[in-house]
Design a protein around this motif. Structure first.
Motif, PDB file in Angstrom:
ATOM      1  N   LEU A 181      -9.886  -5.046  -7.356  1.00  0.00           N
ATOM      2  CA  LEU A 181      -9.092  -3.938  -6.841  1.00  0.00           C
ATOM      3  C   LEU A 181      -9.492  -3.685  -5.397  1.00  0.00           C
ATOM      4  N   PHE A 210      -8.545  -0.671  -2.392  1.00  0.00           N
ATOM      5  CA  PHE A 210      -7.873   0.624  -2.308  1.00  0.00           C
ATOM      6  C   PHE A 210      -8.203   1.312  -0.999  1.00  0.00           C
ATOM      7  N   LEU A 215     -11.085   6.811 -10.722  1.00  0.00           N
ATOM      8  CA  LEU A 215     -11.044   5.358 -10.903  1.00  0.00           C
ATOM      9  C   LEU A 215     -11.886   4.934 -12.103  1.00  0.00           C
ATOM     10  N   LEU A 255      -3.232   2.098 -12.642  1.00  0.00           N
ATOM     11  CA  LEU A 255      -3.816   2.050 -11.299  1.00  0.00           C
ATOM     12  C   LEU A 255      -2.742   2.152 -10.219  1.00  0.00           C
ATOM     13  N   VAL A 295      -3.709   1.489  -4.448  1.00  0.00           N
ATOM     14  CA  VAL A 295      -4.553   0.511  -5.134  1.00  0.00           C
ATOM     15  C   VAL A 295      -3.784  -0.800  -5.265  1.00  0.00           C
TER      16      VAL A 295
END
Length: 167
Positions: free
Chosen positions: A7, A9, A21, A64, A74
């Motif tokens: 991920l 972000f 998160l 997400l 994200v």
């Protein structure tokens, strides 16, 4: 069976983002593995790796994506496993600050088929002067066939003020 996800972000910094998160990842039976996060220019930015059971992967990814609603963009990538064996080493470079140092170093690394796994940079005043020093610390994956003295020599040829340390 589990899948590794990466991920990245970025968004406006605000309290509770890491908690949101981590709660979302845990609710989908994910396991937080590695991460790097920082407050940069009024933004909260980061990257993290997690593993998630395949049965929960799609639901986690969808949730997400909803983080945009709270101002955190994200991006999710499915991680692939590395196939080629490489050696890992650390590189520190210090030089008088000037535009283009990262580009010059990365150009040498690319030409030698060296992969940058981690990169951090800072600028700070030089001891005993008001000049600014640029410092970068990297973790590299290098082909086993590349002699370290060849890598060191190629980097030192960039500039006479460039100090290189490989470990």
């Amino acid at each position: 069976m589990s899948q590794h996800l990466v991920l990245s972000f970025i968004g406006d910094d605000q309290p509770g983002l890491v908690e949101r998160l981590s709660e979302t990842i845990t609710r989908h039976h994910g396991n937080w593995l590695e991460s790097r996060m920082a407050h940069l220019a009024d933004k909260f930015a980061g990257i993290l790796t997690l593993s998630v059971p395949l049965a929960y992967q799609d639901a986690l990814i969808n949730e997400l994506k909803d983080f945009d609603k709270i101002g955190l963009h994200v991006t999710v990538e499915i991680a692939n496993s590395a196939s080629e064996e490489m050696e890992t080493l650390s590189l520190s470079v210090v030089a008088n600050d000037r535009p283009g140092i990262v580009q010059e170093v990365s150009q040498v690394l690319h030409a030698l088929l060296v992969n940058v796994k981690e990169l951090s940079t800072t600028c700070e005043p030089a001891p005993m002067s008001s000049d600014m020093l640029f410092r970068t610390d990297m973790v590299l994956s290098i082909p086993k066939s590349l002699p370290l003295n060849e890598l060191e020599s190629a980097l030192e040829n960039i500039s006479s003020d460039l100090m290189v340390e490989l470990t």
